[in-house]
Scaffold this active site. Structure first.
Site, PDB file in Angstrom:
ATOM      1  N   ARG A  27       0.812  -1.223   0.000  1.00  0.00           N
ATOM      2  CA  ARG A  27       0.000   0.000   0.000  1.00  0.00           C
ATOM      3  C   ARG A  27       0.844   1.271   0.000  1.00  0.00           C
ATOM      4  O   ARG A  27       0.458   2.279   0.592  1.00  0.00           O
ATOM      5  CB  ARG A  27      -0.951   0.040   1.211  1.00  0.00           C
ATOM      6  CG  ARG A  27      -2.072  -0.962   1.163  1.00  0.00           C
ATOM      7  CD  ARG A  27      -3.161  -0.503   0.218  1.00  0.00           C
ATOM      8  NE  ARG A  27      -4.194  -1.505   0.063  1.00  0.00           N
ATOM      9  CZ  ARG A  27      -5.333  -1.533   0.766  1.00  0.00           C
ATOM     10  NH1 ARG A  27      -5.588  -0.606   1.639  1.00  0.00           N
ATOM     11  NH2 ARG A  27      -6.207  -2.473   0.561  1.00  0.00           N
ATOM     12  N   ARG A  31      -3.360   6.586   1.166  1.00  0.00           N
ATOM     13  CA  ARG A  31      -3.882   7.771   1.854  1.00  0.00           C
ATOM     14  C   ARG A  31      -2.938   8.463   2.826  1.00  0.00           C
ATOM     15  O   ARG A  31      -3.197   9.571   3.236  1.00  0.00           O
ATOM     16  CB  ARG A  31      -5.177   7.398   2.584  1.00  0.00           C
ATOM     17  CG  ARG A  31      -6.325   7.186   1.629  1.00  0.00           C
ATOM     18  CD  ARG A  31      -7.433   6.413   2.282  1.00  0.00           C
ATOM     19  NE  ARG A  31      -6.990   5.058   2.557  1.00  0.00           N
ATOM     20  CZ  ARG A  31      -7.735   4.133   3.135  1.00  0.00           C
ATOM     21  NH1 ARG A  31      -8.945   4.420   3.530  1.00  0.00           N
ATOM     22  NH2 ARG A  31      -7.258   2.916   3.327  1.00  0.00           N
ATOM     23  N   ARG A  40      -6.684  11.648  -5.672  1.00  0.00           N
ATOM     24  CA  ARG A  40      -7.976  10.968  -5.538  1.00  0.00           C
ATOM     25  C   ARG A  40      -9.125  11.977  -5.568  1.00  0.00           C
ATOM     26  O   ARG A  40     -10.167  11.728  -6.182  1.00  0.00           O
ATOM     27  CB  ARG A  40      -8.026  10.148  -4.251  1.00  0.00           C
ATOM     28  CG  ARG A  40      -9.197   9.186  -4.237  1.00  0.00           C
ATOM     29  CD  ARG A  40      -9.362   8.466  -2.925  1.00  0.00           C
ATOM     30  NE  ARG A  40      -9.535   9.409  -1.826  1.00  0.00           N
ATOM     31  CZ  ARG A  40      -9.689   9.046  -0.565  1.00  0.00           C
ATOM     32  NH1 ARG A  40      -9.672   7.776  -0.233  1.00  0.00           N
ATOM     33  NH2 ARG A  40      -9.844   9.953   0.380  1.00  0.00           N
ATOM     34  N   ASP A  77      -6.676  -2.624  -7.574  1.00  0.00           N
ATOM     35  CA  ASP A  77      -7.233  -3.309  -6.415  1.00  0.00           C
ATOM     36  C   ASP A  77      -7.421  -4.775  -6.743  1.00  0.00           C
ATOM     37  O   ASP A  77      -7.528  -5.142  -7.918  1.00  0.00           O
ATOM     38  CB  ASP A  77      -8.573  -2.696  -6.001  1.00  0.00           C
ATOM     39  CG  ASP A  77      -8.886  -3.039  -4.557  1.00  0.00           C
ATOM     40  OD1 ASP A  77      -8.341  -2.387  -3.653  1.00  0.00           O
ATOM     41  OD2 ASP A  77      -9.646  -4.005  -4.326  1.00  0.00           O
ATOM     42  N   TYR A 154     -15.031 -11.960  -0.552  1.00  0.00           N
ATOM     43  CA  TYR A 154     -15.678 -10.674  -0.877  1.00  0.00           C
ATOM     44  C   TYR A 154     -16.913 -10.891  -1.747  1.00  0.00           C
ATOM     45  O   TYR A 154     -17.924 -10.195  -1.605  1.00  0.00           O
ATOM     46  CB  TYR A 154     -14.695  -9.735  -1.580  1.00  0.00           C
ATOM     47  CG  TYR A 154     -13.668  -9.140  -0.625  1.00  0.00           C
ATOM     48  CD1 TYR A 154     -13.997  -8.052   0.178  1.00  0.00           C
ATOM     49  CD2 TYR A 154     -12.394  -9.677  -0.520  1.00  0.00           C
ATOM     50  CE1 TYR A 154     -13.069  -7.519   1.062  1.00  0.00           C
ATOM     51  CE2 TYR A 154     -11.460  -9.151   0.355  1.00  0.00           C
ATOM     52  CZ  TYR A 154     -11.802  -8.072   1.145  1.00  0.00           C
ATOM     53  OH  TYR A 154     -10.899  -7.549   2.033  1.00  0.00           O
TER      54      TYR A 154
HETATM   55  O1  CP3 Z   1       0.075  -1.558  -2.545  1.00  0.00           O
HETATM   56  C1  CP3 Z   1      -0.215  -0.623  -3.310  1.00  0.00           C
HETATM   57  O2  CP3 Z   1       0.183   0.555  -3.147  1.00  0.00           O
HETATM   58  C2  CP3 Z   1      -0.990  -0.949  -4.569  1.00  0.00           C
HETATM   59  C3  CP3 Z   1      -2.408  -0.755  -4.520  1.00  0.00           C
HETATM   60  C4  CP3 Z   1      -3.333  -1.706  -3.770  1.00  0.00           C
HETATM   61  C5  CP3 Z   1      -4.585  -1.267  -3.301  1.00  0.00           C
HETATM   62  N1  CP3 Z   1      -5.278  -2.349  -2.843  1.00  0.00           N
HETATM   63  C6  CP3 Z   1      -5.081   0.108  -3.360  1.00  0.00           C
HETATM   64  C7  CP3 Z   1      -6.172   0.505  -2.451  1.00  0.00           C
HETATM   65  C8  CP3 Z   1      -3.238  -3.074  -3.495  1.00  0.00           C
HETATM   66  C9  CP3 Z   1      -2.073  -4.032  -3.729  1.00  0.00           C
HETATM   67  C10 CP3 Z   1      -4.490  -3.461  -2.925  1.00  0.00           C
HETATM   68  C11 CP3 Z   1      -4.809  -4.851  -2.568  1.00  0.00           C
HETATM   69  C12 CP3 Z   1      -6.027  -5.131  -1.789  1.00  0.00           C
HETATM   70  N2  CP3 Z   1      -7.266  -4.554  -1.917  1.00  0.00           N
HETATM   71  C13 CP3 Z   1      -6.133  -6.152  -0.821  1.00  0.00           C
HETATM   72  C14 CP3 Z   1      -5.040  -7.115  -0.447  1.00  0.00           C
HETATM   73  C15 CP3 Z   1      -4.013  -6.476   0.400  1.00  0.00           C
HETATM   74  C16 CP3 Z   1      -4.438  -6.298   1.820  1.00  0.00           C
HETATM   75  O3  CP3 Z   1      -4.548  -5.142   2.233  1.00  0.00           O
HETATM   76  O4  CP3 Z   1      -4.600  -7.306   2.485  1.00  0.00           O
HETATM   77  C17 CP3 Z   1      -7.447  -6.142  -0.331  1.00  0.00           C
HETATM   78  C18 CP3 Z   1      -8.012  -7.050   0.748  1.00  0.00           C
HETATM   79  C19 CP3 Z   1      -8.153  -5.139  -1.045  1.00  0.00           C
HETATM   80  C20 CP3 Z   1      -9.594  -4.793  -0.939  1.00  0.00           C
HETATM   81  C21 CP3 Z   1      -9.760  -3.423  -0.458  1.00  0.00           C
HETATM   82  N3  CP3 Z   1      -9.485  -2.301  -1.209  1.00  0.00           N
HETATM   83  C22 CP3 Z   1     -10.217  -3.009   0.808  1.00  0.00           C
HETATM   84  C23 CP3 Z   1     -10.610  -3.942   1.933  1.00  0.00           C
HETATM   85  C24 CP3 Z   1     -10.224  -1.615   0.784  1.00  0.00           C
HETATM   86  C25 CP3 Z   1     -10.759  -0.730   1.862  1.00  0.00           C
HETATM   87  C26 CP3 Z   1      -9.884  -0.729   3.055  1.00  0.00           C
HETATM   88  C27 CP3 Z   1      -8.930   0.393   2.958  1.00  0.00           C
HETATM   89  O5  CP3 Z   1      -7.726   0.190   3.180  1.00  0.00           O
HETATM   90  O6  CP3 Z   1      -9.433   1.484   2.659  1.00  0.00           O
HETATM   91  C28 CP3 Z   1      -9.717  -1.184  -0.463  1.00  0.00           C
HETATM   92  C29 CP3 Z   1      -9.509   0.204  -0.917  1.00  0.00           C
HETATM   93  C30 CP3 Z   1      -8.132   0.580  -1.369  1.00  0.00           C
HETATM   94  N4  CP3 Z   1      -7.336  -0.177  -2.183  1.00  0.00           N
HETATM   95  C31 CP3 Z   1      -7.463   1.796  -1.085  1.00  0.00           C
HETATM   96  C32 CP3 Z   1      -6.247   1.761  -1.764  1.00  0.00           C
HETATM   97  C33 CP3 Z   1      -5.199   2.848  -1.843  1.00  0.00           C
HETATM   98  C34 CP3 Z   1      -8.025   2.938  -0.267  1.00  0.00           C
HETATM   99  C35 CP3 Z   1      -9.095   3.564  -1.073  1.00  0.00           C
HETATM  100  C36 CP3 Z   1      -9.112   5.052  -0.920  1.00  0.00           C
HETATM  101  O7  CP3 Z   1      -8.244   5.733  -1.447  1.00  0.00           O
HETATM  102  O8  CP3 Z   1     -10.072   5.513  -0.303  1.00  0.00           O
END
Ligand code: CP3
Length: 354
Positions: A27, A31, A40, A77, A154
């Site tokens: 990640r 944010r 964003r 994602d 999911y």
């Molecule tokens: O690592 C990186 O920088 C690359 C981008 C990336 C995102 N999601 C961007 C994201 C990666 C590799 C993911 C993978 C992801 N997404 C996983 C597996 C990794 C982990 O965390 O276990 C999972 C379970 C998801 C599903 C997901 N996407 C959730 C549960 C959420 C909400 C929770 C949260 O952290 O907000 C997201 C949203 C998400 N994916 C964000 C980002 C930057 C935040 C969204 C925002 O900007 O509001």
């Protein structure tokens, strides 16, 4: 294609000698960075950011402009696959991911089709090509996907879940239906990751975020077996170089021996296991990636540095370690602390590679 200027990440995944331990952060585009929040806001929301290849490229590169990271990770994602299968992904502010449709029955599963990467997920493939072009060989680009089991949770829950009530019930009530779903997802993940590799991803990571929530027996059958099948189906060499595969089962520390037999090149470790012990358990079968507790980044730079030093010394001498957090960096982290973390890894690791 431009030659890679910094390939220590790929080298460490293949246990080849490196000058210092490579580091990136799960990640890393997100944010905690004010420039990410600004992008964003400009895009409107998270999915619009993912679906616009130019903007996905912009945010992928943001952490690399701030820090000397050794890899970039595609901004996207894991839930793009179920979205492309027609489930209708959306994000409610502060609520995490949601689907308009949920998978409930064997008939729902039979109706799903395997997405074609270029036709149904073209925005991701285009983002990969754009990022590769803009990186211009600076560092390697990591592609990724969720594991079949993690994606299935999911799809069945309709979003995030605390107890996985519906997915666990389906697993035990109707294992055939669960296997049918996981099998379709394994095919989808294989073609999706191969699409990313052909588009330019130089390593791939499978996020098995919820595998650690299964029983030991169910983990083997419902998560690991499908990841193994994916690994077998992946393109392992492209552009004249090996394309390493990393498996990350969060809370999978108890099963490292079986993970090491999966055919993957490297295993991601969360912070619940000692990396030195993990190294002894997997032997020379795989490299390791991890494993600092992401909450250490709330502490001051001196404490971060000492924790980095402890993990490096636990891993010990030699290649085969990619430094990372044990899970994603959180939105509340001070970007200066992330900088201190990355600097500490490079500075303190040189002695382990002499
Ligand atoms: O690592 C990186 O920088 C690359 C981008 C990336 C995102 N999601 C961007 C994201 C990666 C590799 C993911 C993978 C992801 N997404 C996983 C597996 C990794 C982990 O965390 O276990 C999972 C379970 C998801 C599903 C997901 N996407 C959730 C549960 C959420 C909400 C929770 C949260 O952290 O907000 C997201 C949203 C998400 N994916 C964000 C980002 C930057 C935040 C969204 C925002 O900007 O509001």
């Amino acid at each position: 294609m431009t030659a890679l200027k910094n390939d220590r990440f790929l080298r460490a995944l293949l246990k080849q000698p490196v000058d210092v331990t490579p580091v990136w952060m799960m990640r890393q585009a997100g944010r905690y960075l004010p420039e990410y929040r600004a992008s964003r806001a400009r895009a409107g929301d998270f999915m619009s950011l993912c679906m616009n290849p130019e903007m996905a490229c912009e945010v992928t590169l943001q952490p690399l402009e701030r820090y000397p990271l050794d890899a970039a990770i595609l901004f996207s994602d894991i839930l793009t696959i179920p979205d492309a299968m027609g489930l209708g992904l959306y994000f409610e502010a502060g609520e995490g991911p949601r689907f308009r449709k949920r998978i409930e029955t064997a008939a729902d599963i039979a109706a799903l089709s395997v997405p074609d990467p270029e036709r149904d997920l073209g925005y991701v493939m285009e983002a990969v090509r754009t990022i590769r072009r803009e990186l211009n060989g600076h560092v390697p680009l990591i592609g990724f996907s969720g594991s079949p089991w993690t994606l299935a949770t999911y799809m069945i829950e309709g979003g995030s879940s605390k107890d996985f009530r519906r997915s666990k019930a389906m697993l035990y009530d109707n294992p055939e239906a669960m296997h049918a779903l996981l099998s379709k997802l394994a095919d989808s993940v294989t073609t999706y990751l191969n699409g990313q590799i052909l588009a330019g991803a130089q390593a791939v990571q499978i996020f098995d975020t919820w595998g650690g929530n299964l029983s030991a027996a169910a983990y083997q059958t419902f998560s690991l077996a499908y990841m193994q099948r994916i690994v077998k189906g992946l393109i392992r060499e492209h552009e004249g170089r090996k394309v390493p595969v990393i498996l990350f089962t969060k809370n999978g520390g108890l099963w490292l021996e079986s993970l090491a037999e999966s055919g993957a090149d490297a295993l991601g470790l969360d912070w619940t296991c000692d990396i030195g012990e993990a190294r002894r358990r997997v032997g020379d079968k795989v490299a390791l990636q991890g494993n600092m507790d992401p909450t250490v980044l709330y502490a001051k730079p001196e404490a971060i540095r000492s924790e980095v030093g402890r993990i490096l010394s636990s891993y010990g001498h030699g290649s085969g370690h990619v430094f990372n957090l044990g899970h994603g960096i959180t939105p509340e982290v001070d970007p200066a602390h992330a900088g201190a973390f990355i600097e500490a890894v490079h500075e303190l690791s040189a002695v382990y590679h002499r």
